[in-house]
Design a protein around this motif. Structure first.
Motif, short mmCIF file in Angstrom:
data_model
loop_
_atom_site.label_atom_id
_atom_site.label_comp_id
_atom_site.label_asym_id
_atom_site.label_seq_id
_atom_site.Cartn_x
_atom_site.Cartn_y
_atom_site.Cartn_z
N GLU A 63 0.82 -1.20 0.00
CA GLU A 63 0.00 0.00 0.00
C GLU A 63 0.86 1.26 0.00
OE1 GLU A 63 -2.19 1.13 3.60
OE2 GLU A 63 -1.42 -0.69 4.54
N HIS A 64 2.13 1.13 0.40
CA HIS A 64 3.07 2.25 0.29
C HIS A 64 3.15 2.72 -1.16
CE1 HIS A 64 6.70 4.64 1.12
NE2 HIS A 64 7.22 4.12 0.03
N ASP A 65 3.25 1.78 -2.09
CA ASP A 65 3.31 2.12 -3.52
C ASP A 65 1.99 2.72 -3.99
OD1 ASP A 65 5.99 0.80 -4.50
OD2 ASP A 65 5.03 -0.69 -3.22
N GLU A 66 0.89 2.18 -3.50
CA GLU A 66 -0.42 2.70 -3.89
C GLU A 66 -0.61 4.12 -3.38
OE1 GLU A 66 -3.52 -0.01 -2.76
OE2 GLU A 66 -2.33 -1.75 -3.34
N ALA A 67 -0.18 4.37 -2.14
CA ALA A 67 -0.33 5.70 -1.55
C ALA A 67 0.48 6.74 -2.31
CB ALA A 67 0.10 5.67 -0.09
N LEU A 68 1.62 6.31 -2.87
CA LEU A 68 2.48 7.22 -3.62
C LEU A 68 2.17 7.23 -5.12
CD1 LEU A 68 5.90 6.57 -1.85
CD2 LEU A 68 4.37 8.53 -1.56
N HIS A 69 1.12 6.52 -5.51
CA HIS A 69 0.64 6.48 -6.90
C HIS A 69 1.70 5.93 -7.86
CE1 HIS A 69 -2.72 8.82 -5.39
NE2 HIS A 69 -1.88 9.73 -4.93
N HIS A 70 2.30 4.82 -7.45
CA HIS A 70 3.25 4.13 -8.32
C HIS A 70 2.50 3.26 -9.33
CE1 HIS A 70 6.67 4.26 -5.08
NE2 HIS A 70 6.31 5.45 -5.51
N PHE A 71 3.10 3.08 -10.49
CA PHE A 71 2.58 2.14 -11.49
C PHE A 71 3.28 0.79 -11.41
CE2 PHE A 71 1.14 6.08 -13.49
CZ PHE A 71 -0.15 5.73 -13.88
N ARG A 72 4.51 0.78 -10.89
CA ARG A 72 5.30 -0.46 -10.92
C ARG A 72 6.49 -0.34 -9.99
NH1 ARG A 72 6.56 2.98 -14.67
NH2 ARG A 72 4.70 2.54 -15.90
N ARG A 73 7.08 -1.51 -9.68
CA ARG A 73 8.42 -1.61 -9.12
C ARG A 73 9.26 -2.34 -10.15
NH1 ARG A 73 8.26 -0.39 -3.50
NH2 ARG A 73 10.37 -1.23 -3.28
N TYR A 74 10.58 -2.26 -10.05
CA TYR A 74 11.45 -2.67 -11.14
C TYR A 74 12.40 -3.80 -10.76
CZ TYR A 74 10.11 1.63 -13.61
OH TYR A 74 9.41 2.62 -14.25
N SER A 75 12.87 -4.50 -11.79
CA SER A 75 14.02 -5.40 -11.67
C SER A 75 15.20 -4.72 -12.36
CB SER A 75 13.73 -6.74 -12.34
OG SER A 75 13.57 -6.56 -13.74
N LYS A 76 16.42 -5.16 -12.05
CA LYS A 76 17.60 -4.60 -12.71
C LYS A 76 17.56 -4.84 -14.22
CE LYS A 76 21.76 -5.04 -11.03
NZ LYS A 76 22.97 -5.63 -10.40
N SER A 77 17.10 -6.01 -14.61
CA SER A 77 17.06 -6.32 -16.04
C SER A 77 16.08 -5.42 -16.77
CB SER A 77 16.69 -7.79 -16.25
OG SER A 77 15.42 -8.08 -15.69
N GLU A 78 14.95 -5.09 -16.14
CA GLU A 78 13.97 -4.21 -16.77
C GLU A 78 14.55 -2.81 -16.98
OE1 GLU A 78 9.36 -2.59 -16.16
OE2 GLU A 78 10.33 -3.77 -14.60
N ILE A 79 15.23 -2.29 -15.96
CA ILE A 79 15.85 -0.97 -16.09
C ILE A 79 16.90 -0.99 -17.20
CG2 ILE A 79 17.52 0.55 -14.95
CD1 ILE A 79 14.66 1.19 -14.28
N LYS A 80 17.71 -2.03 -17.23
CA LYS A 80 18.76 -2.14 -18.24
C LYS A 80 18.18 -2.13 -19.64
CE LYS A 80 22.83 -4.95 -19.42
NZ LYS A 80 22.53 -5.16 -20.85
N VAL A 81 17.14 -2.93 -19.85
CA VAL A 81 16.52 -3.02 -21.17
C VAL A 81 15.93 -1.68 -21.59
CG1 VAL A 81 14.56 -4.01 -22.42
CG2 VAL A 81 16.07 -5.50 -21.10
N LYS A 82 15.22 -1.02 -20.68
CA LYS A 82 14.56 0.24 -21.03
C LYS A 82 15.56 1.36 -21.26
CE LYS A 82 10.06 -0.77 -19.03
NZ LYS A 82 8.99 -0.41 -18.06
N MET A 83 16.62 1.39 -20.46
CA MET A 83 17.65 2.42 -20.66
C MET A 83 18.33 2.24 -22.01
SD MET A 83 18.18 4.60 -18.01
CE MET A 83 19.93 4.89 -17.78
#
Length: 240
Positions: free
Chosen positions: A138-158
């Motif tokens: 609910e911490h993520d929901e309260a801060l209006h996050h869409f997602r949390r990440y993995s290192k591989s996801e960040i690497k691919v998107k960058m």
């Protein structure tokens, strides 16, 4: 966030262990990098605007956040706008910061493309994001996050938008286990009808200082180029 939540964030950024420690980690990850023109995308209430000298611009979508940032740093250059449509010319900045921002964007790749666009060739970007989908709470929901990440996801998107990654690591390492346990218990105890709340709980001063000191030690290791295998956050530096 509403006005009351921004006011609370404004106060927390000055003393809360998480924000103080993250600032040290960010500076360590940027050790040796020179930048004359800097953009802080999603600057919020301005807790990071004093990290750097020179020409620093803070951008946020919230006018309330910018008013508080101006209160913190009266001579700050501030701009209201969207991360996915940055109101700046191509190749305007030497360094772009996006600290716990991408998780707030519905189209995070579009935001990264905009950061790439406004960076000069050879310029650097530094991002931090929350790690691990299983830590969603609910911490993520309260801060209006869409997602949390993995290192591989960040690497691919960058790399998808053109950045060359020069440093990638987990961060907020030692507090990982108590935070993970707290988030799990929070999830189990939560009633679905209650309004989500953040996990930014005011701690006793000694504990708050201890956690800050732990992150200070982590920052010193990151400064030496050490990459951690797990943590609550992910930090990534890339170059155009």
């Amino acid at each position: 966030m509403n006005e009351e939540e921004y006011e609370r964030m404004f106060v927390l950024e000055d003393f809360y262990w998480w924000f103080r420690g993250r600032r040290k980690i960010v500076l360590s990850a940027l050790k040796g990098i020179k930048a004359e023109k800097i953009l802080d995308v999603g600057c919020g209430t301005g807790g990071n605007l004093n990290l750097f000298n020179g020409f620093v611009v803070g951008l946020d979508i919230s006018l309330q956040a910018l008013k508080l940032a101006k209160k913190r740093k009266p001579n700050a250059i501030l701009c209201q706008g969207e991360a996915e449509n940055l109101p700046f010319h191509n190749e305007s900045f030497d360094l772009v910061l996006a600290l716990d921002l991408l998780e707030h964007l519905q189209d995070d790749v579009k935001g990264l493309r905009e950061m790439y666009r406004v960076l000069k060739k050879g310029g650097n970007v530094l991002i931090t994001v929350p790690a691990y989908k299983f830590l969603w709470s609910e911490h993520d929901e309260a801060l209006h996050h869409f997602r949390r990440y993995s290192k591989s996801e960040i690497k691919v998107k960058m790399e998808e938008v053109g950045f060359t990654i020069t440093f990638l690591s987990f961060a907020i390492v030692l507090p990982f286990f108590p935070i993970a346990l707290f988030r799990l218990l929070q999830r189990l105890a939560r009633r679905t009808e209650t309004k989500p709340k953040t996990s930014l709980i005011i701690l006793p001063p000694l504990l708050n200082e201890l956690l800050y000191r732990i992150l200070l030690g982590e920052a010193k290791l990151i400064e030496r180029g050490i990459s951690f295998p797990f943590g609550v956050s992910i930090i990534c530096r890339g170059v155009k």
